[in-house]
Design an enzyme around this catalytic site. Structure first.
Site, PDB file in Angstrom:
ATOM      1  N   GLY A  30      34.943 -77.449 -53.519  1.00  0.00           N
ATOM      2  CA  GLY A  30      33.855 -78.192 -54.152  1.00  0.00           C
ATOM      3  C   GLY A  30      33.556 -77.688 -55.547  1.00  0.00           C
ATOM      4  N   THR A  31      33.601 -76.386 -55.726  1.00  0.00           N
ATOM      5  CA  THR A  31      33.301 -75.808 -57.035  1.00  0.00           C
ATOM      6  C   THR A  31      34.289 -76.279 -58.089  1.00  0.00           C
ATOM      7  OG1 THR A  31      32.309 -73.866 -56.003  1.00  0.00           O
ATOM      8  CG2 THR A  31      33.012 -73.637 -58.291  1.00  0.00           C
ATOM      9  N   ASN A  44      21.626 -78.480 -50.234  1.00  0.00           N
ATOM     10  CA  ASN A  44      22.176 -77.632 -49.188  1.00  0.00           C
ATOM     11  C   ASN A  44      21.120 -76.831 -48.435  1.00  0.00           C
ATOM     12  OD1 ASN A  44      22.150 -76.589 -51.904  1.00  0.00           O
ATOM     13  ND2 ASN A  44      22.946 -74.679 -51.082  1.00  0.00           N
ATOM     14  N   GLY A  95      36.145 -79.824 -48.034  1.00  0.00           N
ATOM     15  CA  GLY A  95      36.661 -79.981 -46.677  1.00  0.00           C
ATOM     16  C   GLY A  95      35.925 -79.174 -45.620  1.00  0.00           C
ATOM     17  N   HIS A  96      35.624 -77.927 -45.949  1.00  0.00           N
ATOM     18  CA  HIS A  96      35.103 -77.054 -44.884  1.00  0.00           C
ATOM     19  C   HIS A  96      33.664 -77.363 -44.494  1.00  0.00           C
ATOM     20  CE1 HIS A  96      32.516 -74.045 -47.069  1.00  0.00           C
ATOM     21  NE2 HIS A  96      33.133 -74.599 -48.097  1.00  0.00           N
ATOM     22  N   THR A 115      51.028 -77.300 -56.741  1.00  0.00           N
ATOM     23  CA  THR A 115      51.636 -77.870 -55.542  1.00  0.00           C
ATOM     24  C   THR A 115      50.568 -78.207 -54.503  1.00  0.00           C
ATOM     25  OG1 THR A 115      53.656 -76.635 -55.942  1.00  0.00           O
ATOM     26  CG2 THR A 115      53.304 -77.399 -53.697  1.00  0.00           C
ATOM     27  N   CYS A 145      16.064 -60.977 -49.849  1.00  0.00           N
ATOM     28  CA  CYS A 145      16.893 -59.908 -49.296  1.00  0.00           C
ATOM     29  C   CYS A 145      18.241 -60.413 -48.809  1.00  0.00           C
ATOM     30  CB  CYS A 145      16.176 -59.226 -48.153  1.00  0.00           C
ATOM     31  SG  CYS A 145      14.866 -58.162 -48.749  1.00  0.00           S
TER      32      CYS A 145
END
Lengths: 278, 405
Positions: free
Chosen positions: B72-73, B154, B203-204, B240, B328
């Site tokens: 995505g990045t 998100n 995808g993930h 590729t 934290c």
């Protein structure tokens, strides 16, 4: 996921001495809800008022803050106030088998609560709170920063932030922290201030050096071709200029700006400068 | 680990069994290069084309508009940098204060990256995380090159009105990119009706593997590649093809499209049960984000007077996976930029917990979380110096109004 030692996990999941002492001899409070962690420490002295007979705490914070508080109460039980006042944040971290570097401020918070509780018992003002307020976000004074630099041999602003939280909020005080690091480290070496320090320019110095260079070297060269250059603004590393005369219509003016003007400025003023045309 | 209760699906998701099966042949048997002349490699190219069609289908796009990337990045960077190069005279970008770091940090470092000065407008959000459309419209100028606004957030799951926003940009000749990594597969998307120029997906986040992303580029939108090299992706992205991951993503999109109704009924019902149960069981618990303009799988709740990391580590003992916007957990000292932009007080932001579900969660799991989480909050509050004093009304700048005295 933080890499906590088993000892940290144990003191987090099974904290010792949680609670308050109704007739405590000393109470120390540090941190706040806004800061993300806070600790309230209570201790009770024995009948002779010599040794710490009981210590309890209440903590708002992450796992390492809770574990540091639990460890602190275990460490100081049975100590005289004289002995307790020598406990450092490193002692707390060591007791827990170490803390992740980003979490060292939790051990510093434990030590500061102890100092506050002892000062409260003795009826004196907290020495560390007397200094210059450097970090407004987390309420950290220069005295706290100086001590952390000395005791834990800190070298960078990032390390100071890990230990004291100073500089971890809006970041406005980062330059001041850098100065304090240089001051403390130079005092420690009995060195002349400024020697070997990286070149840091104030805005005025920077603008003056850029003006001088433009006047001395760039303008005469451009004028030979019927052009000229004017300094419009300096904003951080961005030097905004305007081209005049023959330069305006010259196809090579962009090359001149980047290859000649910017190169000269980088060589003679600051190597991070970027020239943009206004 | 056995018996993991995974409620952190906005961070990443389990690779679906069907996806793993689809990917398997491309490691050992079908390892050929799709660019090769021989039929051993060439056959792989046909499977990639089939995957491309499935991915286009879930977006309402055509296969030619799909470019495979690594994540995505990369898709976000490609879209924004391409826009700036296509419109070199324009130096203004509009984003929001709640964008993912992939967009926010890129825009904040554009000046040193490109050597040119840019002006970035970071639109504020309302208390419930939504955007003011009038304010957005005002921010668009002659100098605006590109708008980049996420489809769904998100952390809170709050969704933005992308169709209306993209239309406003388009009418002014401004390019529009949306980071939709959280939205694809969770809510319906039809790019035939939503005039965005670029869309990123990952995808993930939808049960495919890590290491595969997609950038949708609308036909006719000017495009300058980010990764320059071979002729792959019709010269728009060298390198590729990640054949196994591409085929897997094709399968994942097919499954996501089939599961879309389930996601918006079953998963939504589980999320609502979890959310309502927690808000009812725990006093001083606040929902972060708009009640309805939101993904069906996400809930973000602040538990006042306790700290998020401590909550997560207690949940971890029961193998319950969640995340938090507390300082934290982030490694920084300030709580989540999203919650701060929404004006969530620090007192609540430090104690925020995000639970994000998927079609693989069950009602039994929701019941376990409902049984385990409230006692954890109570235990941490008993330890908190602010909890008891809050009952006398002195902390947090507000009177205690709970009924648990």
């Amino acid at each position: 996921m933080w890499n906590y030692t088993d000892k940290v996990k144990d003191h987090f999941l099974n904290p010792r001495n949680v609670g308050e002492i109704a007739d405590a001899d000393g109470i120390g409070e540090v941190g706040s809800l806004a800061c993300g962690d806070a600790l309230k420490l209570f201790f009770k002295l024995d009948a002779e008022k010599k040794r710490i007979a009981d210590a309890r705490f209440k903590t708002f914070g992450c796992a390492s803050a809770i574990a540091s508080s639990s460890a602190l109460t275990e460490i100081i039980k049975g100590l005289t106030l004289e002995e307790a006042s020598k406990i450092s944040n490193e002692d707390i971290a060591h007791y827990l088998g170490g803390l992740p570097k980003e979490k060292m401020h939790c051990s510093v918070m434990g030590r500061e609560a102890l100092e506050a509780a002892i000062a409260n018992y003795r009826g004196i003002a907290l020495p560390m709170a007397q200094g210059e307020l450097v970090c407004e976000c987390f309420g950290v004074t220069d005295l706290e920063i100086r001590r952390a630099i000395q005791e834990s041999n800190l070298r960078t602003v990032e390390e100071v932030t890990n230990f004291t939280k100073a500089g971890g909020g809006c970041g406005k005080c980062v330059d001041r922290i850098q100065e304090i690091i240089l001051e403390v480290r130079h005092e420690g070496r009995h060195d002349k201030a400024g020697a070997g320090a990286p070149k840091r320019l104030t805005n005025i110095q920077k603008i003056k050096m850029i003006e001088d260079l433009l006047e001395r070297e760039v303008r005469p060269a451009l004028r030979r071709d019927g052009g000229d250059i004017e300094l419009i603004d300096v904003d951080g590393d961005f030097v905004s200029v305007s081209l005049r005369g023959a330069c305006v219509s010259c196809k090579k003016s962009q090359t001149t700006l980047k290859e000649y003007v910017e190169k000269k400025l980088r060589e003679q003023v600051l190597d991070s400068l970027i020239v943009v045309e206004n | 680990m056995d018996n993991v209760i995974y409620m952190d699906n906005n961070a990443t998701t389990k690779v679906a069994d069907e996806v793993l099966e689809a990917m398997r042949p491309y490691f050992a048997d079908l390892y050929g290069n799709p660019s090769s002349m021989h039929s051993f490699g060439g056959q792989v190219g046909r499977h990639i084309a089939a995957a491309r069609e499935k991915i286009a289908a879930i977006l309402g796009a055509t296969p030619e508009e799909i470019i495979f990337t690594s994540c995505g990045t990369e898709s976000d960077s490609t879209a924004i940098l391409s826009s700036l190069q296509s419109l070199p005279a324009k130096r203004h970008i509009v984003i929001t204060r709640v964008e993912h770091p992939a967009v926010k940090h890129l825009c904040e470092s554009l000046d040193s990256l490109t050597g040119h000065k840019h002006r970035i407008t970071q639109l504020p959000v309302e208390k419930d995380g939504t955007l003011d459309l009038a304010r957005y419209e005002e921010s668009l100028t002659e100098d605006t090159a590109v708008v980049s606004v996420m489809w769904a957030n998100n952390e809170t799951g709050v969704t933005f009105p992308i169709a209306a926003m993209a239309a406003m940009a388009k009418s002014r000749g401004i390019l529009f990119h949306t980071d939709a990594v959280q939205a694809v597969g969770k809510i319906p998307i039809d790019l035939a009706k939503v005039p965005v120029d670029f869309l990123s997906l990952s995808g993930h986040k939808l049960h495919a593997s890590k290491g595969i992303g997609v950038l949708y580029v609308r036909k006719g939108t000017p495009f300058v590649p980010f990764m320059v090299g071979g002729h792959q992706e019709r010269g728009r992205r060298g390198g590729t093809e990640n054949t196994a991951a591409i085929v897997g993503l094709g399968k994942a999109c097919e499954l996501a499209q089939a599961n879309l109704t389930k996601e918006n009924t079953l998963v939504r019902a589980l999320r609502d049960k979890l959310e309502n149960g927690l808000l009812a069981a725990v006093p001083h618990a606040i929902l972060n984000g708009h009640q309805t303009e939101r993904l069906p799988n996400t809930t973000n709740i602040s538990f006042e007077f306790v700290e998020g990391e401590a909550i997560l580590l207690h949940l971890d003992r029961f193998n319950i996976c969640a995340s938090s916007g507390s300082a934290c957990t982030s490694g920084s000292l300030e709580p989540s930029h999203v919650l701060r932009a929404m004006g969530v007080p620090f007192t609540a932001a430090h104690g925020s917990v995000r639970l994000s579900l998927s079609v693989y969660n069950t009602e039994a799991e929701v019941d376990i979380v409902l049984a385990k989480l409230p006692p954890i909050i109570a235990e941490l509050r008993a330890m908190s110096p602010f909890w008891e004093s809050s009952h006398s009304g002195s902390v947090g700048h507000s009177q205690c109004d709970c009924k648990c005295s």
